[in-house]
Design a protein around this motif. Sequence first.
Motif, PDB file in Angstrom:
ATOM      1  N   ASN A   9       0.751  -1.127   0.158  1.00 37.22           N
ATOM      2  CA  ASN A   9       0.072   0.105  -0.121  1.00 37.22           C
ATOM      3  C   ASN A   9       0.996   1.110   0.064  1.00 37.22           C
ATOM      4  O   ASN A   9       0.271   2.341  -0.371  1.00 37.22           O
ATOM      5  N   TYR A  13       3.048   6.101  -2.801  1.00 35.51           N
ATOM      6  CA  TYR A  13       3.458   7.276  -2.486  1.00 35.51           C
ATOM      7  C   TYR A  13       4.955   7.613  -3.377  1.00 35.51           C
ATOM      8  O   TYR A  13       4.809   7.981  -4.426  1.00 35.51           O
ATOM      9  N   HIS A  18       1.139   2.271  -8.868  1.00 37.86           N
ATOM     10  CA  HIS A  18      -0.313   2.097  -8.611  1.00 37.86           C
ATOM     11  C   HIS A  18      -0.765   0.810  -9.120  1.00 37.86           C
ATOM     12  O   HIS A  18      -0.136  -0.018  -9.980  1.00 37.86           O
ATOM     13  N   TYR A  50      -5.957   5.938   3.981  1.00 36.69           N
ATOM     14  CA  TYR A  50      -5.856   6.856   2.809  1.00 36.69           C
ATOM     15  C   TYR A  50      -5.471   5.879   1.585  1.00 36.69           C
ATOM     16  O   TYR A  50      -6.340   5.740   0.376  1.00 36.69           O
ATOM     17  N   ALA A  51      -4.569   5.095   1.601  1.00 38.77           N
ATOM     18  CA  ALA A  51      -4.202   4.147   0.609  1.00 38.77           C
ATOM     19  C   ALA A  51      -5.363   3.244   0.077  1.00 38.77           C
ATOM     20  O   ALA A  51      -5.386   2.862  -0.926  1.00 38.77           O
ATOM     21  N   ASP A  54      -9.508   5.299   0.866  1.00 36.64           N
ATOM     22  CA  ASP A  54     -10.100   6.624   0.529  1.00 36.64           C
ATOM     23  C   ASP A  54      -9.436   7.234  -0.608  1.00 36.64           C
ATOM     24  O   ASP A  54     -10.164   8.225  -1.130  1.00 36.64           O
ATOM     25  N   MET A  55      -8.267   7.090  -1.073  1.00 31.95           N
ATOM     26  CA  MET A  55      -7.490   8.023  -2.345  1.00 31.95           C
ATOM     27  C   MET A  55      -8.522   7.568  -3.430  1.00 31.95           C
ATOM     28  O   MET A  55      -8.857   6.587  -3.872  1.00 31.95           O
ATOM     29  N   HIS A  56      -8.740   8.679  -3.827  1.00 36.30           N
ATOM     30  CA  HIS A  56      -9.500   9.090  -5.338  1.00 36.30           C
ATOM     31  C   HIS A  56      -8.491   8.783  -6.439  1.00 36.30           C
ATOM     32  O   HIS A  56      -7.539   9.533  -6.586  1.00 36.30           O
ATOM     33  N   TRP A  62     -16.594  12.441  -6.104  1.00 37.28           N
ATOM     34  CA  TRP A  62     -16.256  13.002  -4.792  1.00 37.28           C
ATOM     35  C   TRP A  62     -17.596  13.292  -3.958  1.00 37.28           C
ATOM     36  O   TRP A  62     -17.686  13.630  -3.074  1.00 37.28           O
ATOM     37  N   TYR A  70     -13.162   3.560  -2.081  1.00 40.98           N
ATOM     38  CA  TYR A  70     -11.969   4.130  -3.056  1.00 40.98           C
ATOM     39  C   TYR A  70     -10.662   3.492  -2.663  1.00 40.98           C
ATOM     40  O   TYR A  70     -10.555   2.276  -2.251  1.00 40.98           O
ATOM     41  N   GLY A  71      -9.615   4.201  -3.166  1.00 35.78           N
ATOM     42  CA  GLY A  71      -8.174   3.614  -2.577  1.00 35.78           C
ATOM     43  C   GLY A  71      -7.638   2.230  -3.511  1.00 35.78           C
ATOM     44  O   GLY A  71      -8.692   1.993  -4.550  1.00 35.78           O
ATOM     45  N   ASN A  72      -6.913   1.873  -3.140  1.00 33.71           N
ATOM     46  CA  ASN A  72      -6.183   0.623  -3.693  1.00 33.71           C
ATOM     47  C   ASN A  72      -7.226  -0.679  -3.941  1.00 33.71           C
ATOM     48  O   ASN A  72      -7.567  -1.385  -4.963  1.00 33.71           O
TER      49      ASN A  72
END
Length: 389
Positions: A9, A13, A18, A50-51, A54-56, A62, A70-72
């Motif tokens: 995950n 960054y 991805h 987040y990873a 949540d990450m879009h 939104w 969302y996220g991975n």
Amino acid sequence: MKTVLYFTNWSIYGRQFHVKDLPLEYLTHVLYAFANINPNTGEVYLSDAYADTDMHFDGDLWDEPGKNLYGNLKQLYLLKKSRRSLKVLLSIGGWTFSSNFAPVAANSQLRANFVSSAVNLVKNFGLDGLDIDWEYPKDSQESANFLLLLKDLRSGLDDYANSISPLNGLRRKFLLTVASSCSNEVYKNFNLRECDKYLDFWNLMAYDFSGTWSSVTGHQANIFGGEVSADSAVRDFILAGINPEKLILGMPLYGRSFTNTGGFGQKYKGVGRGSWEEGIWDYKALPLKGSIEYLDKKHIASYSYNPSSRIWISYDTPSCASLKAEYIQNKKLGGAMWWDASSDSPLSSSRCLVKTVVHNWGGLESLETSPENRLIYPDSPYIKKLYDL
């Protein structure tokens, strides 16, 4: 054949790697790393909200109403929709979180909490199973507790599978795997045959055989020779009664460096720089400028050396990976595993190690394609919406 690739995950960054960058057509299983464990309650939980959720990404909205994923984990579910042979497992533990296993595995109530929370993650996020990466049970008692944890997990996953509708008339099980050391000092404490009853396959971590703890330079992922080798582990597991087809040979997508050295088997001083941490280089950054690559056919290992900088690095090259692919076939093993996805050369490169191994087996037709993955998870607050996309 199975091709099992760890995807971390944190790769989204600094590494900027991805889910969309995975070599999808060459994979049968993705192990998403890592979930953590609360040592006081036994709860398994996602380590980076987040990873993970949540990450879009491109295409994500939104302003969607209700609960949304969302996220991975959303991206991995969408990959499952596009490639029905792909299985995604959540890997729990890893080197950083492994200290949290022991108190949980030793307590029946905490084990029960571990199982229920881990199975809930499978339910909620559309996963095909769990991978346990405990590095490592330190003695026979912890190894016995590890067996109890596997038994309870198998029961929990089977109970969930039996509670939901069959797929195409077939009751489809959820997978349970482990990442296993190749060191006899670790697995000698295990009742391998008993553990095997609850597992779908073993991911043998056939790397990190040498490093900063070594007195001289050495191969970190050799098949033969040395104090630790992949072949010695494979033979021991088979002698213990494990079907070779349930053994997946792990390979590194990184190199371990040694500096101020005259070469293989010689003294060194320091490990030098690395891609993300000292002494560890992404495979795709190798060989370093001025270094020459060498293949050790006797041990099935490879390395690079620069006599000017006196830097020696142990890693798999394409020629070495080809020999390992042959070894897997000759031993009738179940396939290959790699750590980790972000470090390989891209598919467009002739140096891509995942592609090299698959091509040596005969290409994409050599890969396992059944059974299909599961897309319907009736207990999930998220998955029906993704399934209907």
